[in-house]
Design a protein around this motif. Structure first.
Motif, mmCIF file in Angstrom:
data_model
loop_
_atom_site.group_PDB
_atom_site.id
_atom_site.type_symbol
_atom_site.label_atom_id
_atom_site.label_comp_id
_atom_site.label_asym_id
_atom_site.label_seq_id
_atom_site.Cartn_x
_atom_site.Cartn_y
_atom_site.Cartn_z
ATOM 1 N N THR A 38 0.857 -1.198 0.000
ATOM 2 C CA THR A 38 0.000 0.000 0.000
ATOM 3 C C THR A 38 0.883 1.234 0.000
ATOM 4 O O THR A 38 2.020 1.205 0.483
ATOM 5 N N PRO A 39 0.373 2.347 -0.543
ATOM 6 C CA PRO A 39 1.186 3.566 -0.611
ATOM 7 C C PRO A 39 1.329 4.206 0.771
ATOM 8 O O PRO A 39 0.546 3.955 1.682
ATOM 9 N N GLY A 40 2.362 5.043 0.872
ATOM 10 C CA GLY A 40 2.502 5.830 2.078
ATOM 11 C C GLY A 40 3.314 5.158 3.165
ATOM 12 O O GLY A 40 3.972 4.132 2.954
ATOM 13 N N LEU A 41 3.257 5.765 4.342
ATOM 14 C CA LEU A 41 3.994 5.256 5.496
ATOM 15 C C LEU A 41 3.252 4.107 6.160
ATOM 16 O O LEU A 41 2.025 4.014 6.102
ATOM 17 N N ARG A 42 4.020 3.243 6.802
ATOM 18 C CA ARG A 42 3.425 2.202 7.632
ATOM 19 C C ARG A 42 3.101 2.801 9.009
ATOM 20 O O ARG A 42 3.685 3.807 9.415
ATOM 21 N N ARG A 43 2.203 2.138 9.721
ATOM 22 C CA ARG A 43 1.856 2.608 11.065
ATOM 23 C C ARG A 43 3.089 2.690 11.958
ATOM 24 O O ARG A 43 3.268 3.637 12.719
ATOM 25 N N GLY A 44 3.936 1.676 11.861
ATOM 26 C CA GLY A 44 5.134 1.650 12.686
ATOM 27 C C GLY A 44 6.062 2.822 12.414
ATOM 28 O O GLY A 44 6.734 3.324 13.327
ATOM 29 N N GLU A 45 6.083 3.279 11.163
ATOM 30 C CA GLU A 45 6.940 4.409 10.810
ATOM 31 C C GLU A 45 6.387 5.721 11.377
ATOM 32 O O GLU A 45 7.142 6.564 11.849
ATOM 33 N N VAL A 46 5.069 5.867 11.313
ATOM 34 C CA VAL A 46 4.460 7.055 11.926
ATOM 35 C C VAL A 46 4.699 7.047 13.428
ATOM 36 O O VAL A 46 5.026 8.078 14.031
#
Length: 279
Positions: A38-46
Motif C-alpha cells: 500500500t502507498p505511504g507510510l506504515r503505522r510503525g513508521e508514523v
C-alpha cells in the motif's frame, strides 16, 4: 462509548489513515524499504516519527478510546506533515479543542462591543480573554475596580491583581478569600488548555514568588467556571455596593467573556453610582 464519541474517533482514525497514505518514506526522511503493498507510510513508521509505541498508534487508527495529549498530537502532525488547517482538524477530532497557538489572544474589542459596555451606565461591565486579562471596560468598571487605562497589561490580569493589589483586598474585605479562590479556580480551568505555555508559566512563577496564598492554593487544583453571583464591594467613597453578576461569551469571539455587575434592587445603590459617575 457514546455514539457521538464513537463517530468522532472513527473520523479521526480515517483522517489519520488518509494522511499517512499520502506520504512516502522518502518524504518523511526514511529509507524506502523496497516495494510496498500500500502507498505511504506504515503505522510503525508514523509511530517511530511521533515517539509513541506501534500499539498505541495502531489503537488510535482503530478508533479506540485512548488518552491523547497535545504534545503527542503535535508530534503526529509533524510526522504526517500536516498543514495548519489539517493540524487544527486533528486537534478538534482528537481533543475537541483548537491547538493553543491557534486560540486568539486579543487586547482590543470591536467598537460595537465597546458601545454595549458603555451603555451599561451604572453597571460596571468589562471583557476578559482566556488569560483572564481585562481587555475592555466601561467607565463605571474603572471607577469601582481601578483605573484600567493607567494599568500595565500585567496589572489588568485579574488573577495577578487579585493576589497583589492592596486596593482589591480593601474593596472586598471579608469577601476577598472567597473571590480569590473563585478567580484562581477559574484561572486553573483555563490553564488546562495552555499547560506549559510560556506566558502562563511566567505568570504562575511570578505569583508563586509574590503571594503566599497563591503558593498554598495553586497545588490544590480547584477548577471552576461561571460567574461569582453576588458581589459585595466596599468602595472608598461610595461605600457599600452590592451587585448581582452575569457573564456570557461573545458569539463571534467565543474566547472573550463579557461580565456585567448589576446593582441590586431595594437599595440606594443606583443613586450612589450616578453620583460617582458625575464626580
Amino acid at each position: 462509548m457514546q455514539q457521538s464519541n464513537k463517530t468522532r474517533l472513527e473520523e479521526l482514525a480515517q483522517f489519520l489513515r488518509t494522511r499517512r497514505a499520502r506520504i512516502s518514506p522518502e518524504q518523511a526522511g526514511l529509507p524506502s524499504g523496497g516495494r510496498r503493498r500500500t502507498p505511504g507510510l506504515r503505522r510503525g513508521e508514523v509511530a517511530q516519527l511521533s515517539g509513541v509505541s506501534v500499539d498505541w498508534y495502531t489503537w488510535l487508527e482503530q478508533a479506540r478510546e485512548i488518552q491523547v495529549s497535545s504534545q503527542v498530537l503535535e508530534n503526529i502532525a509533524r510526522a504526517l506533515q500536516l498543514d495548519s488547517n489539517e493540524r487544527k482538524h486533528l486537534f478538534l477530532l482528537a481533543l475537541q479543542q483548537l491547538p493553543a497557538d491557534l486560540t486568539p489572544i486579543e487586547d482590543t474589542v470591536n467598537p460595537t462591543l465597546q458601545s454595549f459596555l458603555d451603555l451599561q451606565g451604572t453597571s460596571p461591565a468589562y471583557v476578559t480573554d482566556q488569560r483572564l486579562n481585562i481587555v475592555a471596560w466601561n467607565k463605571m468598571a474603572s471607577l469601582i475596580y481601578g483605573d484600567y487605562d493607567a494599568m500595565s497589561s500585567r496589572e489588568r490580569n485579574t488573577v495577578w491583581r487579585t493576589f497583589t493589589s492592596r486596593y482589591v483586598r480593601e474593596l472586598l474585605q471579608a469577601n476577598w478569600e472567597k473571590h480569590a479562590r473563585h478567580r484562581l479556580a477559574h484561572f486553573r480551568a483555563s490553564y488546562g488548555k495552555f499547560a506549559g505555555d510560556p506566558w502562563w508559566m511566567e505568570l504562575i512563577g511570578d505569583l508563586n514568588q509574590v503571594s503566599e496564598e497563591f503558593r498554598s492554593w495553586w497545588p490544590q487544583h480547584d477548577v471552576l467556571n461561571g460567574p461569582e453571583g453576588k458581589k459585595i464591594n466596599h468602595h472608598p467613597t461610595a461605600g457599600l455596593l452590592i451587585f448581582d453578576q452575569i457573564s456570557f461569551l461573545v458569539s463571534d469571539s467565543p474566547h472573550l467573556t463579557v461580565t456585567i455587575n448589576i446593582p441590586t434592587d431595594g437599595s440606594d445603590m443606583v443613586s450612589k453610582l450616578k453620583k460617582l459617575l458625575d464626580e
